[in-house]
Design an enzyme around this catalytic site. Structure first.
Site, PDB file in Angstrom:
ATOM      1  N   SER A 249      -0.684  -1.683   6.489  1.00 32.35           N
ATOM      2  CA  SER A 249       0.464  -1.002   7.104  1.00 32.35           C
ATOM      3  C   SER A 249       0.139   0.467   7.371  1.00 32.35           C
ATOM      4  CB  SER A 249       1.664  -1.088   6.160  1.00 32.35           C
ATOM      5  OG  SER A 249       1.338  -0.470   4.925  1.00 32.35           O
TER       6      SER A 249
ATOM      7  N   ASN B   8      -1.064  -6.035   0.142  1.00 30.74           N
ATOM      8  CA  ASN B   8      -0.402  -7.096  -0.639  1.00 30.74           C
ATOM      9  C   ASN B   8       0.884  -7.546   0.026  1.00 30.74           C
ATOM     10  OD1 ASN B   8      -1.799  -7.155  -3.555  1.00 30.74           O
ATOM     11  ND2 ASN B   8      -1.854  -5.097  -2.731  1.00 30.74           N
ATOM     12  N   THR B   9       1.603  -6.579   0.609  1.00 35.59           N
ATOM     13  CA  THR B   9       2.902  -6.876   1.215  1.00 35.59           C
ATOM     14  C   THR B   9       2.725  -7.794   2.420  1.00 35.59           C
ATOM     15  OG1 THR B   9       3.548  -4.649   0.530  1.00 35.59           O
ATOM     16  CG2 THR B   9       4.992  -5.769   2.090  1.00 35.59           C
TER      17      THR B   9
ATOM     18  N   TYR C 199       5.796  -0.949   4.982  1.00 38.57           N
ATOM     19  CA  TYR C 199       6.258  -2.331   5.157  1.00 38.57           C
ATOM     20  C   TYR C 199       7.150  -2.766   3.985  1.00 38.57           C
ATOM     21  CZ  TYR C 199       2.961  -3.618   8.958  1.00 38.57           C
ATOM     22  OH  TYR C 199       2.272  -3.746  10.142  1.00 38.57           O
ATOM     23  N   GLY C 200       6.973  -2.126   2.822  1.00 38.16           N
ATOM     24  CA  GLY C 200       7.647  -2.570   1.592  1.00 38.16           C
ATOM     25  C   GLY C 200       9.136  -2.847   1.741  1.00 38.16           C
TER      26      GLY C 200
ATOM     27  N   GLU D 240       0.412   8.466   2.256  1.00 42.44           N
ATOM     28  CA  GLU D 240       0.273   8.643   3.714  1.00 42.44           C
ATOM     29  C   GLU D 240       0.269  10.132   4.087  1.00 42.44           C
ATOM     30  OE1 GLU D 240       0.099   6.276   6.407  1.00 42.44           O
ATOM     31  OE2 GLU D 240      -0.346   4.859   4.798  1.00 42.44           O
TER      32      GLU D 240
ATOM     33  N   CYS E 160      -0.589  -2.667  -4.838  1.00 41.70           N
ATOM     34  CA  CYS E 160      -0.428  -2.184  -3.464  1.00 41.70           C
ATOM     35  C   CYS E 160      -1.693  -1.392  -3.178  1.00 41.70           C
ATOM     36  CB  CYS E 160       0.807  -1.292  -3.379  1.00 41.70           C
ATOM     37  SG  CYS E 160       0.929  -0.316  -1.856  1.00 41.70           S
ATOM     38  N   THR E 161      -2.260  -1.571  -1.995  1.00 48.58           N
ATOM     39  CA  THR E 161      -3.568  -0.968  -1.748  1.00 48.58           C
ATOM     40  C   THR E 161      -3.506   0.552  -1.583  1.00 48.58           C
ATOM     41  OG1 THR E 161      -3.302  -1.530   0.593  1.00 48.58           O
ATOM     42  CG2 THR E 161      -4.572  -3.048  -0.780  1.00 48.58           C
ATOM     43  N   HIS E 162      -2.314   1.095  -1.453  1.00 49.34           N
ATOM     44  CA  HIS E 162      -2.191   2.559  -1.464  1.00 49.34           C
ATOM     45  C   HIS E 162      -2.404   3.136  -2.879  1.00 49.34           C
ATOM     46  CE1 HIS E 162      -0.252   1.991   2.448  1.00 49.34           C
ATOM     47  NE2 HIS E 162      -0.273   3.299   2.640  1.00 49.34           N
TER      48      HIS E 162
HETATM   49  N1  DGL Z   1      -0.552  -1.057   1.222  1.00 43.42           N
HETATM   50  C1  DGL Z   1       0.496  -1.979   1.164  1.00 43.42           C
HETATM   51  C2  DGL Z   1       0.382  -3.028   0.082  1.00 43.42           C
HETATM   52  O1  DGL Z   1      -0.679  -3.278  -0.387  1.00 43.42           O
HETATM   53  C3  DGL Z   1       1.858  -1.757   1.658  1.00 43.42           C
HETATM   54  C4  DGL Z   1       2.583  -0.523   1.504  1.00 43.42           C
HETATM   55  C5  DGL Z   1       3.810  -0.474   2.383  1.00 43.42           C
HETATM   56  O2  DGL Z   1       3.618  -0.412   3.608  1.00 43.42           O
HETATM   57  O3  DGL Z   1       4.916  -0.516   1.848  1.00 43.42           O
HETATM   58  O4  DGL Z   1       1.347  -3.640  -0.285  1.00 43.42           O
END
Ligand code: DGL
Length: 292
Positions: free
Chosen positions: A28, A91-92, A59-60, A172, A204-206
């Site tokens: 995302s 992940n989302t 996206y969450g 971000e 979450c990859t962030h």
């Molecule tokens: N990096 C994302 C994940 O792994 C999503 C973060 C988002 O867009 O809310 O879930």
């Protein structure tokens, strides 16, 4: 699954990509760069096209259907660009899209996804209380429910699910070490430490970009676990199986070409300088050939 199939009938399939083609990576936003770097380090002859959907991040908080459509759009863009495989480094997005994407593209375009790394956390935990930090959408998806059911027998281990919508925007915006971000982390993580959790799954990859902030707050209390190395190994397995491992890479090749769907490549360039390790050559540009 509801009928979405947003988008593109495979009437004109792409020719099968060769081993020299790039690996496509999607998130995302810029969080998936944590995964891209793990794969880049593990597979030193590969190069990457990275799609950050910065026009729609985060996206969450979005609906299942909307996440699926945005993901399908991004993966189709990577496919049309000639990538040999796609990694859904989110992940989302994985939670709602993997089945659909695999069915849609079949063997012609392998799709690699991810799910929070609960298993190693459960195996290593001494207190037998582990926490998973992920987006609300990830917790709604079936993937995480399956993993919890498989690896976390309730009589053996307690799993605490926690969410915090502030964190992705901090990453971000390049504010992942700011006092405000640490405040948000404390708000969400103090309660799990009080409940005796000793492992925190970064779902979450962030969040791997928050490691130093989290460690500065809970140095000896929480062991952090993420999916990066497992996804890198899985990517290698899929490439090997499909005879798509690249044997060499030109010395002057830019290894990581980032494309953003928002108009913010210039601002993100400054953030990425702090997030991408110096050995990896990279570039960033706005996407001009959007599909929708
Ligand atoms: N990096 C994302 C994940 O792994 C999503 C973060 C988002 O867009 O809310 O879930």
């Amino acid at each position: 699954m509801s009928a979405i199939l947003p988008l593109y009938p495979l009437e004109n399939p792409m020719p099968k990509a060769s081993a020299d083609a790039p690996i496509g990576i999607f998130d995302s936003g810029i969080g998936g760069l944590s995964i891209a770097q793990e794969i880049a380090n593990y597979l030193p002859n590969e190069h990457f096209v990275y799609y950050a959907d910065t026009a729609h991040v985060p996206y969450g908080p979005r609906s299942d259907q909307n996440i699926r459509e945005l993901t399908a759009n991004a993966i189709e863009w990577l496919y049309r660009r000639g990538c040999k495989v796609a990694v859904v480094a989110c992940n989302t997005a994985s939670a709602f899209s993997l089945d659909y994407l695999r069915e849609h593209y079949g063997e012609n375009f392998p799709i690699i996804g991810l799910v929070p790394a609960l298993k190693p956390a459960v195996l290593q935990s001494k207190s037998k209380v582990v926490a998973v930090l992920a987006t609300p959408a990830t917790f709604r998806g079936q993937l995480i429910k399956d993993v919890i059911q498989r690896f976390a027998e309730p009589s053996q281990v307690e799993v605490l699910n926690v969410t915090c919508l502030d964190l992705v925007p901090y990453v971000e915006d390049g504010l992942h070490n700011s006092p405000e971000c640490k405040e948000s982390l404390k708000r969400v993580l103090d309660p799990i430490v009080d409940k005796n959790a000793d492992h925190l799954v970064l779902g979450c990859t962030h969040y791997p970009f928050l490691k130093s902030a989290i460690q500065s707050l809970y140095e000896n209390q929480l062991t952090l676990v993420d999916s990066g190395s497992a996804v890198a190994r899985q990517t290698a397995r899929i490439l090997l199986k499909n005879e798509l491992i690249s044997k060499t890479i030109a010395k002057d090749k830019t290894r990581l070409r980032c494309f953003v769907s928002g108009q913010n490549a210039k601002e993100l360039e400054i953030v990425l300088k702090h997030l991408i390790q110096p050995e990896i050559t990279w570039s960033i540009e706005n996407i001009v050939d959007k599909l929708i």
